[in-house]
Design an enzyme around this catalytic site. Structure first.
Site, PDB file in Angstrom:
ATOM      1  CG  HIS A   1       4.513   2.565   8.112  1.00 57.08           C
ATOM      2  ND1 HIS A   1       4.116   1.966   6.932  1.00 57.08           N
ATOM      3  CD2 HIS A   1       3.640   3.584   8.338  1.00 57.08           C
ATOM      4  CE1 HIS A   1       3.034   2.589   6.475  1.00 57.08           C
ATOM      5  NE2 HIS A   1       2.727   3.581   7.312  1.00 57.08           N
TER       6      HIS A   1
ATOM      7  CG  ASP B   1       7.863  -0.454  -9.245  1.00 58.93           C
ATOM      8  OD1 ASP B   1       7.754   0.593  -8.594  1.00 58.93           O
ATOM      9  OD2 ASP B   1       6.889  -1.039  -9.776  1.00 58.93           O
TER      10      ASP B   1
ATOM     11  CG  HIS C   1       6.577   2.033   3.947  1.00 57.39           C
ATOM     12  ND1 HIS C   1       6.543   1.057   4.928  1.00 57.39           N
ATOM     13  CD2 HIS C   1       7.873   2.410   3.834  1.00 57.39           C
ATOM     14  CE1 HIS C   1       7.778   0.864   5.392  1.00 57.39           C
ATOM     15  NE2 HIS C   1       8.599   1.670   4.738  1.00 57.39           N
TER      16      HIS C   1
ATOM     17  CG  HIS D   1       7.935   4.422  -2.324  1.00 58.22           C
ATOM     18  ND1 HIS D   1       6.750   4.583  -1.621  1.00 58.22           N
ATOM     19  CD2 HIS D   1       7.640   4.679  -3.620  1.00 58.22           C
ATOM     20  CE1 HIS D   1       5.782   4.901  -2.463  1.00 58.22           C
ATOM     21  NE2 HIS D   1       6.293   4.980  -3.684  1.00 58.22           N
TER      22      HIS D   1
ATOM     23  CG  HIS E   1       9.720   5.767  -7.651  1.00 62.91           C
ATOM     24  ND1 HIS E   1       9.000   4.743  -8.225  1.00 62.91           N
ATOM     25  CD2 HIS E   1       8.868   6.380  -6.787  1.00 62.91           C
ATOM     26  CE1 HIS E   1       7.760   4.746  -7.749  1.00 62.91           C
ATOM     27  NE2 HIS E   1       7.649   5.733  -6.873  1.00 62.91           N
TER      28      HIS E   1
END
Ligand code: 5GP
Ligand code: ZN
Length: 111
Positions: free
Chosen positions: A45, A29, A96, A98, A100
């Protein structure tokens, strides 16, 4: 497509990549909230978790957790926090999907 993560997938903008295979990419990140903060994405995507209505997309997103597991093992982390924001009202800024992966473990040698 004007998507920053698609641009990272297509290597149009740089990122510090920590994992890549045919379907997934993981990179650091840019604004880490922990000593280790990685974003894991499907190369496809897909916008948001709560909007998924396709079985194939769901499979791709389910497997993100296995990519996370591999990274945790690879970096030999002692634990991690996983989270996913879904929707603009729920802190999703990049549209999009994701996952973490954060860890407060002492920075591993491979990092
Ligand atoms: P969200 O709020 O959408 O769940 O998280 C988006 C994350 O993407 C944020 O933590 C932000 O720092 C990160 N991010 C945004 N743009 C870029 C970029 O161009 N490169 C990288 N590596 N991370 C980014
Ligand atoms: Zn995208």
């Amino acid at each position: 497509m004007n998507c920053v993560f698609c641009k990272i997938v297509n290597k149009e903008i740089p990122a510090d990549i920590v994992y890549e295979d045919d379907n997934y990419l993981a990179f650091k990140d840019i604004n880490p909230k922990a000593p280790i903060h990685i974003l894991i994405i499907p190369k496809k995507h897909i916008e948001s978790f709560h909007l998924i209505d396709d079985k194939e997309d769901l499979r791709l997103v389910e497997w993100l957790i296995n990519v996370a597991r591999r990274i945790v093992k690879e970096l030999d982390l002692n634990g991690c926090q996983l989270h996913m924001n879904s929707g603009k009202d729920h802190w999703q800024e990049v549209m999009h999907i994701h996952l973490h992966l954060l860890s407060w473990w002492a920075t591993p040698v491979k990092w």
